[in-house]
Motif scaffolding. Sequence first.
Motif, PDB file in Angstrom:
ATOM      1  N   LYS A 151      -4.044 -64.076 -19.708  1.00 19.77           N
ATOM      2  CA  LYS A 151      -4.188 -63.027 -20.363  1.00 19.77           C
ATOM      3  C   LYS A 151      -5.372 -62.488 -20.619  1.00 19.77           C
ATOM      4  O   LYS A 151      -5.233 -60.899 -20.957  1.00 19.77           O
ATOM      5  CB  LYS A 151      -3.478 -63.334 -22.101  1.00 19.77           C
ATOM      6  CG  LYS A 151      -2.756 -62.464 -23.304  1.00 19.77           C
ATOM      7  CD  LYS A 151      -3.044 -63.260 -24.062  1.00 19.77           C
ATOM      8  CE  LYS A 151      -2.417 -62.172 -25.382  1.00 19.77           C
ATOM      9  NZ  LYS A 151      -1.706 -62.970 -26.838  1.00 19.77           N
ATOM     10  N   ASP A 152      -6.322 -62.626 -20.715  1.00 18.15           N
ATOM     11  CA  ASP A 152      -8.238 -62.487 -20.817  1.00 18.15           C
ATOM     12  C   ASP A 152      -8.166 -61.092 -19.845  1.00 18.15           C
ATOM     13  O   ASP A 152      -8.834 -60.232 -20.058  1.00 18.15           O
ATOM     14  CB  ASP A 152      -8.870 -63.394 -20.806  1.00 18.15           C
ATOM     15  CG  ASP A 152      -8.839 -64.164 -22.199  1.00 18.15           C
ATOM     16  OD1 ASP A 152      -8.351 -63.855 -23.309  1.00 18.15           O
ATOM     17  OD2 ASP A 152      -9.133 -65.353 -22.245  1.00 18.15           O
ATOM     18  N   GLN A 176      -5.916 -59.683 -18.005  1.00 20.00           N
ATOM     19  CA  GLN A 176      -5.009 -58.568 -17.800  1.00 20.00           C
ATOM     20  C   GLN A 176      -5.388 -57.725 -18.807  1.00 20.00           C
ATOM     21  O   GLN A 176      -5.602 -56.401 -19.062  1.00 20.00           O
ATOM     22  CB  GLN A 176      -3.444 -59.001 -18.642  1.00 20.00           C
ATOM     23  CG  GLN A 176      -2.395 -57.926 -18.193  1.00 20.00           C
ATOM     24  CD  GLN A 176      -2.380 -56.808 -17.005  1.00 20.00           C
ATOM     25  OE1 GLN A 176      -2.106 -57.436 -16.077  1.00 20.00           O
ATOM     26  NE2 GLN A 176      -2.500 -55.284 -17.024  1.00 20.00           N
ATOM     27  N   ALA A 177      -5.839 -57.978 -20.213  1.00 19.07           N
ATOM     28  CA  ALA A 177      -6.668 -57.177 -21.266  1.00 19.07           C
ATOM     29  C   ALA A 177      -8.095 -56.004 -21.134  1.00 19.07           C
ATOM     30  O   ALA A 177      -7.813 -55.480 -21.236  1.00 19.07           O
ATOM     31  CB  ALA A 177      -7.393 -58.472 -22.338  1.00 19.07           C
ATOM     32  N   LYS A 178      -8.627 -57.436 -19.914  1.00 24.40           N
ATOM     33  CA  LYS A 178     -10.127 -56.698 -19.020  1.00 24.40           C
ATOM     34  C   LYS A 178      -9.474 -55.058 -18.173  1.00 24.40           C
ATOM     35  O   LYS A 178     -10.314 -54.692 -18.586  1.00 24.40           O
ATOM     36  CB  LYS A 178     -10.675 -57.498 -18.912  1.00 24.40           C
ATOM     37  CG  LYS A 178     -12.241 -57.237 -17.999  1.00 24.40           C
ATOM     38  CD  LYS A 178     -13.438 -56.148 -18.769  1.00 24.40           C
ATOM     39  CE  LYS A 178     -13.487 -57.885 -19.882  1.00 24.40           C
ATOM     40  NZ  LYS A 178     -14.589 -57.073 -21.592  1.00 24.40           N
ATOM     41  N   ILE A 228     -15.601 -62.267 -17.980  1.00 25.00           N
ATOM     42  CA  ILE A 228     -14.581 -62.777 -19.080  1.00 25.00           C
ATOM     43  C   ILE A 228     -15.202 -63.713 -19.412  1.00 25.00           C
ATOM     44  O   ILE A 228     -15.968 -63.768 -20.270  1.00 25.00           O
ATOM     45  CB  ILE A 228     -13.622 -62.640 -18.971  1.00 25.00           C
ATOM     46  CG1 ILE A 228     -12.684 -61.447 -19.112  1.00 25.00           C
ATOM     47  CG2 ILE A 228     -12.921 -63.391 -19.980  1.00 25.00           C
ATOM     48  CD1 ILE A 228     -11.163 -61.607 -18.036  1.00 25.00           C
ATOM     49  N   ASN A 230      -7.099 -53.482 -18.196  1.00 24.64           N
ATOM     50  CA  ASN A 230      -6.319 -52.867 -19.208  1.00 24.64           C
ATOM     51  C   ASN A 230      -7.194 -51.237 -19.677  1.00 24.64           C
ATOM     52  O   ASN A 230      -8.708 -50.048 -20.340  1.00 24.64           O
ATOM     53  CB  ASN A 230      -5.725 -52.967 -20.380  1.00 24.64           C
ATOM     54  CG  ASN A 230      -4.514 -53.422 -19.846  1.00 24.64           C
ATOM     55  OD1 ASN A 230      -3.537 -53.328 -19.266  1.00 24.64           O
ATOM     56  ND2 ASN A 230      -4.040 -54.391 -20.604  1.00 24.64           N
ATOM     57  N   GLU A 231      -8.811 -52.602 -20.851  1.00 30.33           N
ATOM     58  CA  GLU A 231      -9.811 -51.985 -21.227  1.00 30.33           C
ATOM     59  C   GLU A 231     -10.564 -51.232 -20.023  1.00 30.33           C
ATOM     60  O   GLU A 231     -11.136 -49.930 -20.083  1.00 30.33           O
ATOM     61  CB  GLU A 231     -10.962 -52.984 -21.136  1.00 30.33           C
ATOM     62  CG  GLU A 231     -12.177 -52.473 -22.018  1.00 30.33           C
ATOM     63  CD  GLU A 231     -12.398 -54.069 -23.320  1.00 30.33           C
ATOM     64  OE1 GLU A 231     -14.205 -53.658 -22.696  1.00 30.33           O
ATOM     65  OE2 GLU A 231     -12.045 -55.144 -22.952  1.00 30.33           O
ATOM     66  N   LYS A 240      -9.243 -48.260 -19.519  1.00 27.30           N
ATOM     67  CA  LYS A 240      -9.314 -46.886 -20.091  1.00 27.30           C
ATOM     68  C   LYS A 240     -11.041 -45.719 -20.165  1.00 27.30           C
ATOM     69  O   LYS A 240     -11.077 -45.495 -20.439  1.00 27.30           O
ATOM     70  CB  LYS A 240      -8.784 -47.314 -21.094  1.00 27.30           C
ATOM     71  CG  LYS A 240      -9.176 -46.815 -22.435  1.00 27.30           C
ATOM     72  CD  LYS A 240      -8.831 -47.175 -24.076  1.00 27.30           C
ATOM     73  CE  LYS A 240      -8.520 -46.316 -25.023  1.00 27.30           C
ATOM     74  NZ  LYS A 240      -8.470 -47.068 -26.308  1.00 27.30           N
TER      75      LYS A 240
END
Length: 263
Positions: free
Chosen positions: A136-137, A139-141, A179, A143-144, A147
């Motif tokens: 999850k970490d 995937q969030a990174k 991360i 996405n970041e 962006k």
Amino acid sequence: MSKKWLLSVSLAASVSVLAACGNGSTRAEESKPETSQSAPAPNAQGQSGQSQQPKMPKPDLSGIPSVVATVNGEKIPKKEFVQMYESQFQQMAMQSQMSGQKVDQDKLKGQVADGLVGTELLIQEAEKRGIDATGKDVQAKLNELAKSQQMGSVDKLLAAAEKQGMSKDKVTSQVETQIKVEQLISKETGNLDPTEKELKDAYKMVKAQQAQMGGGGGQQSKLPPFEKVKGQLAEQVKSQKEAKATQGLVKDLREDAKVSINL
């Protein structure tokens, strides 16, 4: 083993630049959102003035050894150094064109090497402490990153990385490493949210710098009201505090490490 390309581009840059500058003046200048920069004014003959700008300097990579540094037995190869150096040099060269000051390449090489050493020390410490990154970490990174790089989606980010010779697994591995290091820094720094006083002080500093650079003239050079840029100032001050704390952690880790730089 090139395990930290993405990490090096972001983290090592902040470690080396902060170590060199210390006073944060460059970051304060970055805190001037919505203050647009106009193109060079036409001269008396109506020309844009571009012909008067100095030529863009080129990076000097002669004499760079195959192993730039060793950190507790872990080698930092020339390829890794060159990637970081060219990225930093490009930024410095653009600043050089505007300021007219020549880029001190020897100094920059030292800063980049120190930044890469600092990054490696942080990676080793995160691994030593057993810090982990969840799916999850990651995937969030991703996405970041997509962006921040204005890629639109993670798929486009991975496609762009693949064109540079980086597989999805390689990118994911490097993001995991980033991360882990960020979690390490977070554990060390704690809450870095700026106070109202720190934000107002930062605003005053930007205003003073603008006045010093002759920004008291036209409408374009006017600094927006404090409340309008407060959120952006908060991000900038927090980033400065985090970078300073990171520098302190790297300094402590380096005291107990076996480091050799071959430049």
